[in-house]
Motif scaffolding. Structure first.
Motif, mmCIF file in Angstrom:
data_model
loop_
_atom_site.group_PDB
_atom_site.id
_atom_site.type_symbol
_atom_site.label_atom_id
_atom_site.label_comp_id
_atom_site.label_asym_id
_atom_site.label_seq_id
_atom_site.Cartn_x
_atom_site.Cartn_y
_atom_site.Cartn_z
ATOM 1 N N ILE A 187 21.244 36.337 28.222
ATOM 2 C CA ILE A 187 22.649 36.125 28.575
ATOM 3 C C ILE A 187 23.351 35.613 27.322
ATOM 4 O O ILE A 187 22.989 34.561 26.775
ATOM 5 C CB ILE A 187 22.790 35.118 29.730
ATOM 6 C CG1 ILE A 187 22.247 35.739 31.031
ATOM 7 C CG2 ILE A 187 24.251 34.713 29.929
ATOM 8 C CD1 ILE A 187 22.284 34.817 32.229
ATOM 9 N N ILE A 188 24.328 36.370 26.839
ATOM 10 C CA ILE A 188 24.952 36.044 25.560
ATOM 11 C C ILE A 188 26.301 35.345 25.717
ATOM 12 O O ILE A 188 26.847 34.828 24.744
ATOM 13 C CB ILE A 188 25.132 37.317 24.702
ATOM 14 C CG1 ILE A 188 26.035 38.327 25.416
ATOM 15 C CG2 ILE A 188 23.782 37.947 24.375
ATOM 16 C CD1 ILE A 188 26.374 39.541 24.566
ATOM 17 N N HIS A 189 26.826 35.317 26.947
ATOM 18 C CA HIS A 189 28.125 34.682 27.125
ATOM 19 C C HIS A 189 28.321 34.306 28.590
ATOM 20 O O HIS A 189 28.027 35.095 29.492
ATOM 21 C CB HIS A 189 29.245 35.639 26.693
ATOM 22 C CG HIS A 189 30.622 35.052 26.805
ATOM 23 N ND1 HIS A 189 31.147 34.194 25.865
ATOM 24 C CD2 HIS A 189 31.587 35.196 27.753
ATOM 25 C CE1 HIS A 189 32.379 33.842 26.216
ATOM 26 N NE2 HIS A 189 32.661 34.429 27.363
ATOM 27 N N MET A 190 28.824 33.082 28.812
ATOM 28 C CA MET A 190 29.213 32.648 30.149
ATOM 29 C C MET A 190 30.541 31.908 30.015
ATOM 30 O O MET A 190 30.683 31.044 29.147
ATOM 31 C CB MET A 190 28.153 31.736 30.784
ATOM 32 C CG MET A 190 26.814 32.400 30.991
ATOM 33 S SD MET A 190 25.573 31.315 31.750
ATOM 34 C CE MET A 190 26.242 31.124 33.382
ATOM 35 N N GLU A 191 31.479 32.241 30.873
ATOM 36 C CA GLU A 191 32.814 31.669 30.767
ATOM 37 C C GLU A 191 33.344 31.306 32.147
ATOM 38 O O GLU A 191 33.319 32.124 33.067
ATOM 39 C CB GLU A 191 33.750 32.675 30.092
ATOM 40 C CG GLU A 191 35.156 32.176 29.875
ATOM 41 C CD GLU A 191 36.008 33.191 29.122
ATOM 42 O OE1 GLU A 191 37.224 32.961 29.010
ATOM 43 O OE2 GLU A 191 35.451 34.204 28.661
ATOM 44 N N LEU A 192 33.805 30.078 32.282
ATOM 45 C CA LEU A 192 34.356 29.615 33.552
ATOM 46 C C LEU A 192 35.743 30.221 33.773
ATOM 47 O O LEU A 192 36.592 30.203 32.878
ATOM 48 C CB LEU A 192 34.462 28.085 33.547
ATOM 49 C CG LEU A 192 34.985 27.426 34.823
ATOM 50 C CD1 LEU A 192 34.016 27.636 35.972
ATOM 51 C CD2 LEU A 192 35.220 25.930 34.585
ATOM 52 N N ILE A 193 35.965 30.769 34.964
ATOM 53 C CA ILE A 193 37.237 31.371 35.322
ATOM 54 C C ILE A 193 38.007 30.403 36.213
ATOM 55 O O ILE A 193 37.506 29.977 37.254
ATOM 56 C CB ILE A 193 37.040 32.712 36.070
ATOM 57 C CG1 ILE A 193 36.132 33.648 35.273
ATOM 58 C CG2 ILE A 193 38.392 33.367 36.349
ATOM 59 C CD1 ILE A 193 36.685 34.067 33.947
ATOM 60 N N LYS A 194 39.224 30.063 35.817
ATOM 61 C CA LYS A 194 40.055 29.172 36.631
ATOM 62 C C LYS A 194 40.647 29.934 37.814
ATOM 63 O O LYS A 194 40.816 31.154 37.744
ATOM 64 C CB LYS A 194 41.171 28.576 35.768
ATOM 65 C CG LYS A 194 40.676 27.690 34.635
ATOM 66 C CD LYS A 194 41.847 27.156 33.823
ATOM 67 C CE LYS A 194 41.358 26.278 32.684
ATOM 68 N NZ LYS A 194 42.489 25.768 31.857
ATOM 69 N N PRO A 195 40.974 29.238 38.907
ATOM 70 C CA PRO A 195 41.495 29.921 40.097
ATOM 71 C C PRO A 195 42.709 30.788 39.842
ATOM 72 O O PRO A 195 42.887 31.822 40.489
ATOM 73 C CB PRO A 195 41.832 28.761 41.041
ATOM 74 C CG PRO A 195 40.891 27.676 40.649
ATOM 75 C CD PRO A 195 40.758 27.792 39.159
ATOM 76 N N GLU A 196 43.566 30.403 38.912
ATOM 77 C CA GLU A 196 44.804 31.152 38.677
ATOM 78 C C GLU A 196 44.644 32.293 37.664
ATOM 79 O O GLU A 196 45.584 33.070 37.451
ATOM 80 C CB GLU A 196 45.907 30.204 38.195
ATOM 81 C CG GLU A 196 45.658 29.560 36.839
ATOM 82 C CD GLU A 196 44.839 28.285 36.892
ATOM 83 O OE1 GLU A 196 44.781 27.572 35.866
ATOM 84 O OE2 GLU A 196 44.267 27.994 37.968
ATOM 85 N N GLU A 197 43.477 32.436 37.060
ATOM 86 C CA GLU A 197 43.299 33.444 36.008
ATOM 87 C C GLU A 197 42.972 34.815 36.592
ATOM 88 O O GLU A 197 42.300 34.936 37.615
ATOM 89 C CB GLU A 197 42.218 33.000 35.025
ATOM 90 C CG GLU A 197 42.646 31.806 34.179
ATOM 91 C CD GLU A 197 41.594 31.388 33.171
ATOM 92 O OE1 GLU A 197 41.967 31.086 32.031
ATOM 93 O OE2 GLU A 197 40.392 31.345 33.523
ATOM 94 N N ASP A 198 43.429 35.862 35.906
ATOM 95 C CA ASP A 198 43.235 37.248 36.323
ATOM 96 C C ASP A 198 41.857 37.732 35.874
ATOM 97 O O ASP A 198 41.522 37.674 34.687
ATOM 98 C CB ASP A 198 44.343 38.123 35.727
ATOM 99 C CG ASP A 198 44.263 39.559 36.190
ATOM 100 O OD1 ASP A 198 43.456 40.319 35.615
ATOM 101 O OD2 ASP A 198 45.004 39.929 37.115
#
Length: 337
Positions: A262-273
């Motif tokens: 796994i080379i990348h993990m990114e948290l997505i905020k509720p308001e993000e597309d």
């Protein structure tokens, strides 16, 4: 701003729910047999699914409006559409009543039950409610949601009784649903069969508007890398003062299938597309490292984000089950427990 339901309102909901449970509606409906009800204040009907005929989990889910029905269809066809079951369950808006066990009931709900003086004994006999909202963890329904449930269950009680007493016949297998509507001219409720509404969630394709960026990405050299991309709910609640309920951890996860890392993990905020976040990562990765041999996906939002750009850059975009990623994510979840 969230507003909690009063104890009197909760009492109304528990009263009507206990009356509904006494009819044992799961004996007369499959979870795919939809009951649509027009509420007094709603512009669109609510759609009810009654669970438990298979003997696994008894409950009633209420989906508000046609967008809600799209969520129900997504959950019912998750394997066909490519969603993981965990994603489909977490990425829906609905209100659900469960008839379950004591250990399943939240602390907040137990407090309400205690204050109402209710007593539930035995497995499968505890009545509790959960509000599901995309990007958030299941939570206690607020005042508006409890009001929706009260009015819905009052009408669902009458609908179930009509089926139970053999006063109405719905051809479920032929695509009909039960519809309940108030006739203002006659001042009476009417219940009848109608064709099931056709719903299909749309995933509009995203396109890069920067022609210079597109040309630069297209000229990047090919690299020995095959990306797998997915949006993954970790079902870990995060408390944040910016939101009125706990956030369900949603990650954009990127894996290189050749190296099995796994080379990348990114948290997505509720308001993000979602699609925008996927496209942003893809462009940044390609700009920095070069063009991958292929990109694998299962979530339709990934395809919507990358289809046009991958085609332009000559990168193969393939739908996949992403089993290797699932194994690695399962190991991560076990370590988090």
């Amino acid at each position: 701003m969230r507003k909690e339901a009063s104890l009197d309102l909760w009492q109304q909901l528990y009263d009507v729910t206990q009356n509904l449970r006494a009819l044992e509606p799961w004996n007369y409906f499959w979870d795919s047999d939809i009951v649509a009800i027009e509420l007094a204040e709603g512009e669109e009907p609510v759609f009810c699914s009654i669970m438990g005929r298979g003997g696994v989990c008894c409950g009633i889910s209420v989906y508000e409006g046609f967008r809600g029905l799209e969520d129900f269809d997504m959950l019912a066809t998750s394997d066909k559409d490519g969603f993981s079951p965990e994603y489909a369950m977490s990425d829906q808006n609905c209100l659900t009543c469960y008839f379950g066990d004591r250990e399943e009931v939240s602390r907040e709900q137990k407090e309400i039950i205690k204050n109402l003086g209710l007593k539930f004994r035995g497995r499968g006999n505890w009545i509790y409610f959960e509000s599901f909202k995309k990007r958030y963890s299941p939570y206690l329904p607020d005042e508006r949601e409890v009001k929706v449930l009260v009015e819905t269950f009052e009408n669902l009680f009458m609908s179930v009784r009509a089926v139970r007493e053999d006063r109405i016949h719905i051809n479920w297998d032929n695509g009909e649903i039960m519809y309940r509507r108030y006739n203002k001219e006659r001042e009476e409720w009417n219940t009848f069969a109608v064709p099931r509404p056709i719903t299909k969630r749309k995933y509009p394709e995203y396109k890069l508007s920067d022609e210079i960026q597109k040309a630069r990405l297209r000229k990047k050299p090919k690299i020995n890398c095959e990306l797998s991309m997915d949006f993954v709910y970790m079902n870990a609640a995060i408390r944040d003062e910016a939101y009125d309920r706990p956030v369900n951890t949603l990650l954009l996860v990127i894996m290189d299938e050749i190296s099995d890392y796994i080379i990348h993990m990114e948290l997505i905020k509720p308001e993000e597309d979602l699609a925008e976040k996927a496209l942003q990562f893809f462009c940044a990765f390609t700009d920095q490292n070069g063009r991958a041999k292929a990109v694998r996906y299962r979530n339709p939002w990934i395809a919507a984000a990358l289809k046009e750009t991958c085609r332009y850059c000559g990168i193969k975009l393939t739908k996949s089950s992403l089993r290797t990623m699932d194994k690695m994510l399962q190991m991560m979840r076990e370590q988090m427990r």
